[in-house]
Every structure is written in C-alpha cells, then in structure tokens.
Design a protein around this motif. Structure first.
Motif, PDB file in Angstrom:
ATOM      1  N   ALA A   1       0.837  -1.204   0.000  1.00 20.20           N
ATOM      2  CA  ALA A   1       0.000   0.000   0.000  1.00 20.20           C
ATOM      3  C   ALA A   1       0.868   1.248   0.000  1.00 20.20           C
ATOM      4  CB  ALA A   1      -0.902   0.003   1.236  1.00 20.20           C
ATOM      5  N   VAL A   2       0.352   2.282  -0.636  1.00 26.29           N
ATOM      6  CA  VAL A   2       0.989   3.596  -0.618  1.00 26.29           C
ATOM      7  C   VAL A   2       0.028   4.527   0.107  1.00 26.29           C
ATOM      8  CG1 VAL A   2       1.687   5.542  -2.085  1.00 26.29           C
ATOM      9  CG2 VAL A   2       2.288   3.199  -2.746  1.00 26.29           C
ATOM     10  N   ALA A   3       0.543   5.265   1.084  1.00 28.17           N
ATOM     11  CA  ALA A   3      -0.321   6.145   1.883  1.00 28.17           C
ATOM     12  C   ALA A   3       0.142   7.594   1.730  1.00 28.17           C
ATOM     13  CB  ALA A   3      -0.298   5.706   3.348  1.00 28.17           C
ATOM     14  N   PRO A   4      -0.480   8.318   0.791  1.00 26.25           N
ATOM     15  CA  PRO A   4      -0.050   9.705   0.561  1.00 26.25           C
ATOM     16  C   PRO A   4      -0.688  10.684   1.550  1.00 26.25           C
ATOM     17  CG  PRO A   4      -1.230   8.777  -1.369  1.00 26.25           C
ATOM     18  CD  PRO A   4      -1.495   7.896  -0.190  1.00 26.25           C
ATOM     19  N   SER A   5      -0.008  11.802   1.756  1.00 27.95           N
ATOM     20  CA  SER A   5      -0.665  12.933   2.417  1.00 27.95           C
ATOM     21  C   SER A   5      -1.402  13.717   1.342  1.00 27.95           C
ATOM     22  CB  SER A   5       0.351  13.807   3.148  1.00 27.95           C
ATOM     23  OG  SER A   5       1.395  14.174   2.270  1.00 27.95           O
ATOM     24  N   MET A   6      -1.907  14.871   1.710  1.00 27.22           N
ATOM     25  CA  MET A   6      -2.774  15.624   0.808  1.00 27.22           C
ATOM     26  C   MET A   6      -2.084  16.035  -0.493  1.00 27.22           C
ATOM     27  SD  MET A   6      -4.586  18.376  -0.132  1.00 27.22           S
ATOM     28  CE  MET A   6      -3.754  19.717   0.634  1.00 27.22           C
ATOM     29  N   VAL A   7      -2.741  15.729  -1.592  1.00 28.00           N
ATOM     30  CA  VAL A   7      -2.287  16.155  -2.916  1.00 28.00           C
ATOM     31  C   VAL A   7      -3.400  17.057  -3.452  1.00 28.00           C
ATOM     32  CG1 VAL A   7      -1.499  15.358  -5.194  1.00 28.00           C
ATOM     33  CG2 VAL A   7      -1.400  13.794  -3.234  1.00 28.00           C
ATOM     34  N   VAL A   8      -3.022  18.179  -4.058  1.00 25.09           N
ATOM     35  CA  VAL A   8      -4.070  19.070  -4.571  1.00 25.09           C
ATOM     36  C   VAL A   8      -4.704  18.458  -5.821  1.00 25.09           C
ATOM     37  CG1 VAL A   8      -4.616  21.362  -5.447  1.00 25.09           C
ATOM     38  CG2 VAL A   8      -2.910  21.080  -3.643  1.00 25.09           C
ATOM     39  N   THR A   9      -5.931  17.985  -5.684  1.00 23.60           N
ATOM     40  CA  THR A   9      -6.701  17.421  -6.807  1.00 23.60           C
ATOM     41  C   THR A   9      -8.165  17.830  -6.574  1.00 23.60           C
ATOM     42  OG1 THR A   9      -7.366  15.383  -5.709  1.00 23.60           O
ATOM     43  CG2 THR A   9      -5.225  15.322  -6.806  1.00 23.60           C
ATOM     44  N   PRO A  10      -9.043  17.614  -7.552  1.00 20.68           N
ATOM     45  CA  PRO A  10     -10.463  17.930  -7.329  1.00 20.68           C
ATOM     46  C   PRO A  10     -11.014  17.207  -6.089  1.00 20.68           C
ATOM     47  CG  PRO A  10     -10.050  17.468  -9.637  1.00 20.68           C
ATOM     48  CD  PRO A  10      -8.776  17.155  -8.919  1.00 20.68           C
ATOM     49  N   PHE A  11     -10.450  16.038  -5.791  1.00 19.07           N
ATOM     50  CA  PHE A  11     -10.856  15.221  -4.642  1.00 19.07           C
ATOM     51  C   PHE A  11     -10.719  16.017  -3.331  1.00 19.07           C
ATOM     52  CE2 PHE A  11     -10.188  11.721  -1.632  1.00 19.07           C
ATOM     53  CZ  PHE A  11     -11.031  10.733  -2.119  1.00 19.07           C
ATOM     54  N   THR A  12      -9.609  16.750  -3.193  1.00 24.14           N
ATOM     55  CA  THR A  12      -9.359  17.473  -1.940  1.00 24.14           C
ATOM     56  C   THR A  12     -10.073  18.819  -1.923  1.00 24.14           C
ATOM     57  OG1 THR A  12      -7.226  17.984  -2.978  1.00 24.14           O
ATOM     58  CG2 THR A  12      -7.206  16.461  -1.170  1.00 24.14           C
TER      59      THR A  12
ATOM     60  N   GLN B   1     -13.042  19.369  -3.283  1.00 23.40           N
ATOM     61  CA  GLN B   1     -14.482  19.046  -3.163  1.00 23.40           C
ATOM     62  C   GLN B   1     -15.117  19.553  -1.862  1.00 23.40           C
ATOM     63  OE1 GLN B   1     -15.495  14.848  -2.276  1.00 23.40           O
ATOM     64  NE2 GLN B   1     -15.763  14.681  -4.480  1.00 23.40           N
ATOM     65  N   GLY B   2     -16.171  20.346  -1.990  1.00 21.09           N
ATOM     66  CA  GLY B   2     -16.954  20.757  -0.821  1.00 21.09           C
ATOM     67  C   GLY B   2     -16.310  21.844   0.021  1.00 21.09           C
ATOM     68  N   ARG B   3     -15.209  22.482  -0.461  1.00 19.08           N
ATOM     69  CA  ARG B   3     -14.573  23.550   0.329  1.00 19.08           C
ATOM     70  C   ARG B   3     -14.619  24.861  -0.447  1.00 19.08           C
ATOM     71  NH1 ARG B   3     -10.822  19.137   1.692  1.00 19.08           N
ATOM     72  NH2 ARG B   3     -11.009  18.831   3.935  1.00 19.08           N
ATOM     73  N   SER B   4     -14.891  25.948   0.263  1.00 18.45           N
ATOM     74  CA  SER B   4     -14.854  27.259  -0.392  1.00 18.45           C
ATOM     75  C   SER B   4     -13.381  27.592  -0.678  1.00 18.45           C
ATOM     76  CB  SER B   4     -15.454  28.311   0.533  1.00 18.45           C
ATOM     77  OG  SER B   4     -14.560  28.514   1.618  1.00 18.45           O
ATOM     78  N   GLU B   5     -13.142  28.650  -1.480  1.00 22.33           N
ATOM     79  CA  GLU B   5     -11.759  29.069  -1.805  1.00 22.33           C
ATOM     80  C   GLU B   5     -10.966  29.320  -0.518  1.00 22.33           C
ATOM     81  OE1 GLU B   5      -9.877  29.429  -4.667  1.00 22.33           O
ATOM     82  OE2 GLU B   5     -11.528  28.242  -5.510  1.00 22.33           O
ATOM     83  N   ASP B   6     -11.581  30.071   0.420  1.00 24.65           N
ATOM     84  CA  ASP B   6     -10.883  30.429   1.671  1.00 24.65           C
ATOM     85  C   ASP B   6     -10.591  29.182   2.505  1.00 24.65           C
ATOM     86  OD1 ASP B   6     -10.922  32.994   0.940  1.00 24.65           O
ATOM     87  OD2 ASP B   6     -12.492  33.634   2.360  1.00 24.65           O
ATOM     88  N   GLU B   7     -11.594  28.332   2.605  1.00 29.44           N
ATOM     89  CA  GLU B   7     -11.395  27.089   3.389  1.00 29.44           C
ATOM     90  C   GLU B   7     -10.276  26.251   2.769  1.00 29.44           C
ATOM     91  OE1 GLU B   7     -15.986  26.304   4.918  1.00 29.44           O
ATOM     92  OE2 GLU B   7     -15.272  25.382   3.067  1.00 29.44           O
ATOM     93  N   PHE B   8     -10.267  26.207   1.442  1.00 32.72           N
ATOM     94  CA  PHE B   8      -9.265  25.384   0.758  1.00 32.72           C
ATOM     95  C   PHE B   8      -7.858  25.950   0.970  1.00 32.72           C
ATOM     96  CE2 PHE B   8      -7.271  23.591  -3.208  1.00 32.72           C
ATOM     97  CZ  PHE B   8      -7.278  22.281  -2.758  1.00 32.72           C
ATOM     98  N   ALA B   9      -7.739  27.302   0.886  1.00 32.36           N
ATOM     99  CA  ALA B   9      -6.429  27.933   1.096  1.00 32.36           C
ATOM    100  C   ALA B   9      -5.927  27.642   2.515  1.00 32.36           C
ATOM    101  CB  ALA B   9      -6.536  29.438   0.854  1.00 32.36           C
ATOM    102  N   GLU B  10      -6.822  27.753   3.475  1.00 32.97           N
ATOM    103  CA  GLU B  10      -6.446  27.491   4.879  1.00 32.97           C
ATOM    104  C   GLU B  10      -6.057  26.011   5.075  1.00 32.97           C
ATOM    105  OE1 GLU B  10      -6.025  26.811   8.882  1.00 32.97           O
ATOM    106  OE2 GLU B  10      -5.566  28.570   7.636  1.00 32.97           O
ATOM    107  N   PHE B  11      -6.803  25.141   4.403  1.00 39.66           N
ATOM    108  CA  PHE B  11      -6.547  23.690   4.447  1.00 39.66           C
ATOM    109  C   PHE B  11      -5.144  23.375   3.903  1.00 39.66           C
ATOM    110  CE2 PHE B  11      -7.272  19.516   2.238  1.00 39.66           C
ATOM    111  CZ  PHE B  11      -7.515  18.743   3.371  1.00 39.66           C
TER     112      PHE B  11
END
Ligand SMILES: NC(=O)c1ccc[n+]([C@@H]2O[C@H](COP(=O)([O-])OP(=O)(O)OC[C@H]3O[C@@H](n4cnc5c(N)ncnc54)[C@H](O)[C@@H]3O)[C@@H](O)[C@H]2O)c1
Length: 256
Positions: A182-193, A195-205
């Motif tokens: 198994a490969v366990a990645p941390s967050m990669v910027v894709t539509p998946f991540t 999804q469901g977040r506003s621009e500000d929320e995403f920038a903070e994330f």
C-alpha cells in the motif's frame, strides 16, 4: 519491439482522476501497457487518449464500477480476452464523504466502504485466475495518511481497512508470486481534496497541511506515482504487506 517476457499490463482504477492518470502515465513510461478504468466515461477516455499520445504504449480507457461485482468481473474477463494477463493492479479509485459521527448515515458509509474497500478486494478476487496462470503479479493499494492520523470518519475507516486488506492479501497471495503493498499519501491538490470547500477554506486547508509537513511542501501526483512504480517493479519482488507513506514526514506527528 517488446517480446512476450518483457511485456507488462497494468490496470489502474480511478484512472480518470488526477492521481490515477499520473500513475498510469508513470507505469506506461516504465514500459507497461495500461488500462485505466473509471465510472467517469468521458474522463477516462480523455485520460487514456493523453497517455496514448504521450507514451506510445497501448493505453485503454474503460468504464467500470469497482464497487459492482459484475462490472469488475466483466472488466477482468475483457482484460483476459484482450491482453491475456495482469501484471500490475493499482487500486486507486475512491470516494470520500466528510460526515462525522453525529451526521454519518448508512448510505454514505456503505458507499465509501463499497468503493474504497470492497472494490480492491473484488478486483483481486477476479484477477486471481490470471495470477495463477502467470505465477506473478503486483498489487498496489492507494490508502491515505489518514489511516494513521485519523480524518473523515468513513473514509479513514476504509483507508485503514485497506491497510488490513493489504496485509491479509499479502499473506494469501504470496504463494502465487503476487506481492500486495500500500501507498499512503498525504494531501495532494486534486479535485478530490477541493471538493466541498470554499476558496478560503481550501487555502487554509493547504496552509495547514504544509505547516504540519516536516518537508515543507505538499505531495504531488508524481511523488505518489514514484512509490507505486517501485512497488509495481521487479525491484520490489521481495517486499509484500508494506505501507509506504508518501507524506514528507507528516506521518511522524512531530510535537507542535
Ligand atoms: N488527493 C489526495 O489528497 C489524496 C491523499 C491521500 C490519498 N488519496 C487517494 O488517492 C486516490 C486517488 O485520489 P484523487 O485525488 O486522484 O481523486 P479523484 O477524485 O481525482 O479520483 C478518483 C477517481 O475514482 C473514480 N471513481 C470513484 N468511484 C468509482 C467507482 N465506483 N469505480 C471506478 N472509479 C471510481 C472517480 O470517478 C475519479 O476519477 C484515492 O484512493 C484517494 O483516496 C488522495
């Protein structure tokens, strides 16, 4: 020209997505013919066409739902008819539902488990016959750092379950010459991540993720594809049941 002994065939689920397409491109660049499968018919054909042009390998984009047993069996049987083998299976398709304990419902829970956990299991079940015939195979399951760190309830449970499945199948399939990692990645910027977040929320994330990563950047799809390519290669022939974190050290949970 590639002779039969060098020939490798890879199947990458979720191949229309950002990571799936990059993993497919990397395996094709390393010499495999690649079948991308996805529920997104247009997306998977687009991704396959890009790879075909970019790599010169045989690349197909097929529609399949990994959570549906009949769809998976049809896919493996088509693979057997058209390619005759399956050397590298990358279980990458997944869905996420961000509900917490208070709000999670059975429907969301079951969908996440069916796609993220049952899908990889049923693909392996359907492919066993091909691996028995070949005496070799590589399975790479795309888990997530959340399996260790925690995260969205159903998603994290499915990704931890996928590590369990990896270890159980590593034992079960070893006698067939099949490795399962198994490969366990941390967050990669894709539509998946996004999804469901506003621009500000995403920038903070994004900023939060970068701050908690000792190697201070976010993971790229290529970082993940490099790890997959290793497990899928001959170099990893004696490695099975492992989890490789592609997290820039974020799996270490350093003190704040
Ligand atoms: N992006 C990240 O930050 C991140 C981090 C850790 C792990 N991951 C894992 O990496 C993998 C790929 O993530 P991504 O960011 O490329 O996501 P993505 O949403 O871009 O791609 C996932 C793909 O899976 C497909 N899919 C969904 N349900 C399916 C089904 N039933 N059958 C077939 N295909 C189906 C989707 O159509 C989509 O193309 C997932 O397993 C995800 O959990 C992603």
């Amino acid at each position: 020209m590639t002779n039969e002994t060098d020939r490798r065939v890879a199947l990458v689920t979720g191949g229309a997505g950002a990571l799936g397409a990059t993993i497919g491109a990397r395996l094709a660049a390393d010499g495999s013919d690649v079948v991308l499968v996805d529920v997104d018919a247009e997306g998977v054909e687009r991704a396959a066409a890009r790879l075909r042009a970019g790599t010169g390998r045989r690349v197909e984009g097929w529609v399949a739902d990994v959570s549906d047993v009949d769809s998976v069996r049809r896919t493996i049987s088509r693979l057997r008819d058209e390619f005759g083998r399956l050397d590298q299976l990358v279980n990458n398709a997944a869905v996420n539902r961000r509900a917490d304990l208070a709000s999670v419902g059975q429907q969301d829970w079951e969908l996440v488990m069916r796609v993220n956990l049952w899908g990889p299991a049923v693909l392996c079940q359907a492919a066993v016959e091909l691996w028995q015939a070949a005496g070799t195979g590589r399975v790479v399951n795309i888990s997530s750092r959340t399996w260790l760190s925690g995260g969205p309830l159903a998603y994290t449970s499915s990704k931890a379950g996928l590590v369990g499945l990896t270890r159980a199948l590593a034992l079960e399939l070893a006698p067939l010459g099949v490795t399962v990692n198994a490969v366990a990645p941390s967050m990669v910027v894709t539509p998946f991540t996004r999804q469901g977040r506003s621009e500000d929320e995403f920038a903070e994330f994004l900023a939060r993720h970068q701050r908690m990563t000792p190697i201070q950047r976010l993971a790229t799809p290529e970082d993940v594809a490099n790890a997959v390519a290793f497990f899928a290669s001959e170099q990893a022939a004696f490695i099975t049941g492992e989890v490789l974190h592609v997290c820039g050290g974020a799996q270490l949970a350093p003190a704040p």
